[in-house]
Design an enzyme around this catalytic site. Sequence first.
Site, PDB file in Angstrom:
ATOM      1  N   HIS A  61       0.818  -1.213   0.000  1.00  0.00           N
ATOM      2  CA  HIS A  61       0.000   0.000   0.000  1.00  0.00           C
ATOM      3  C   HIS A  61       0.852   1.264   0.000  1.00  0.00           C
ATOM      4  O   HIS A  61       1.991   1.278   0.478  1.00  0.00           O
ATOM      5  CB  HIS A  61      -0.890   0.020   1.253  1.00  0.00           C
ATOM      6  CG  HIS A  61      -1.736  -1.194   1.391  1.00  0.00           C
ATOM      7  ND1 HIS A  61      -2.200  -1.655   2.609  1.00  0.00           N
ATOM      8  CD2 HIS A  61      -2.207  -2.069   0.477  1.00  0.00           C
ATOM      9  CE1 HIS A  61      -2.917  -2.753   2.423  1.00  0.00           C
ATOM     10  NE2 HIS A  61      -2.935  -3.027   1.130  1.00  0.00           N
ATOM     11  N   LYS A  71       6.461   6.407   7.058  1.00  0.00           N
ATOM     12  CA  LYS A  71       6.067   5.554   8.190  1.00  0.00           C
ATOM     13  C   LYS A  71       7.296   5.080   8.954  1.00  0.00           C
ATOM     14  O   LYS A  71       8.327   4.792   8.352  1.00  0.00           O
ATOM     15  CB  LYS A  71       5.300   4.319   7.674  1.00  0.00           C
ATOM     16  CG  LYS A  71       4.026   4.659   6.936  1.00  0.00           C
ATOM     17  CD  LYS A  71       3.492   3.472   6.145  1.00  0.00           C
ATOM     18  CE  LYS A  71       2.346   3.904   5.243  1.00  0.00           C
ATOM     19  NZ  LYS A  71       2.030   2.907   4.211  1.00  0.00           N
ATOM     20  N   TYR A 131       2.893   1.371  13.887  1.00  0.00           N
ATOM     21  CA  TYR A 131       3.623   2.327  13.074  1.00  0.00           C
ATOM     22  C   TYR A 131       3.091   3.744  13.205  1.00  0.00           C
ATOM     23  O   TYR A 131       1.916   3.952  13.495  1.00  0.00           O
ATOM     24  CB  TYR A 131       3.686   1.901  11.603  1.00  0.00           C
ATOM     25  CG  TYR A 131       2.391   1.541  10.937  1.00  0.00           C
ATOM     26  CD1 TYR A 131       1.723   0.365  11.260  1.00  0.00           C
ATOM     27  CD2 TYR A 131       1.848   2.349   9.944  1.00  0.00           C
ATOM     28  CE1 TYR A 131       0.543   0.016  10.637  1.00  0.00           C
ATOM     29  CE2 TYR A 131       0.677   1.999   9.307  1.00  0.00           C
ATOM     30  CZ  TYR A 131       0.034   0.842   9.653  1.00  0.00           C
ATOM     31  OH  TYR A 131      -1.142   0.487   9.019  1.00  0.00           O
ATOM     32  N   ASP A 169      -6.566  -6.752  -1.237  1.00  0.00           N
ATOM     33  CA  ASP A 169      -5.163  -6.863  -1.657  1.00  0.00           C
ATOM     34  C   ASP A 169      -4.952  -7.840  -2.801  1.00  0.00           C
ATOM     35  O   ASP A 169      -3.837  -7.977  -3.300  1.00  0.00           O
ATOM     36  CB  ASP A 169      -4.281  -7.222  -0.455  1.00  0.00           C
ATOM     37  CG  ASP A 169      -4.064  -6.017   0.464  1.00  0.00           C
ATOM     38  OD1 ASP A 169      -3.594  -6.225   1.604  1.00  0.00           O
ATOM     39  OD2 ASP A 169      -4.365  -4.889   0.030  1.00  0.00           O
TER      40      ASP A 169
END
Length: 182
Positions: A61, A71, A131, A169
């Site tokens: 992603h 991130k 994260y 996904d």
Amino acid sequence: MEIIETPIKDLVIIKPRVFADARGFFFESYNEAAYKAANINIHFCQDNQSKSSYGVIRGLHYQLLPQSQTKLVSVVQGAVWDVAVDLRKDSPTFGQWYGVELTEENHLQFIIPQGFAHGFSVLSETAVFTYKCDDFYSPQLERGIMYNDPALAIDWKIPADKAIISDKDTKHPLLKDAELNF
Ligand SMILES: Cc1cn([C@H]2C[C@H](O)[C@@H](COP(=O)(O)OP(=O)(O)O[C@H]3O[C@H](C)C(=O)[C@H](O)[C@H]3O)O2)c(=O)[nH]c1=O
């Protein structure tokens, strides 16, 4: 903390200074001043957490500009194989990926810069993944590429027949067809 370079520019691994004693361990999982001192100038605004079982692959992603996300990812329980893919069209490493094992034992963290797709596979029975992001979630600007894109040939470190993938996904484009603006 120690910054470990990777073969892909701007993609770095952070090895925090861990204080272990008879009780267990302590480490600073993020310190803005320490990052600034290391010339890593990121201001995070959102923290995320997910728990997954063995064989889960989440990703790949990314969010498009103007809300692409940097991130800082790590694992608080279990072990994952964490992968970043360079999507920066002018980068000499465009389309290349790099992976690192993040575990509750090694305490390693991975900085995924804007312009990278991100995903991970779960190597332990379960894994809690946490994260920090430097921009907010934007469903409108969120995009993905296929985790099993033959052009990427990512080794997810789990048997393909054991992979657990969300329906979403399984429907991303291949990198060659992806919408990119980095
Ligand atoms: C990312 C995100 C998701 N959501 C909602 C949207 C869905 O209803 C639900 C699950 O989302 P998703 O299936 O996209 O979750 P993951 O597959 O873990 O996605 C993440 O996994 C890969 C590895 C990443 O790097 C991204 O940060 C992120 O895309 O949470 C939110 O409300 N806020 C958020 O920031």
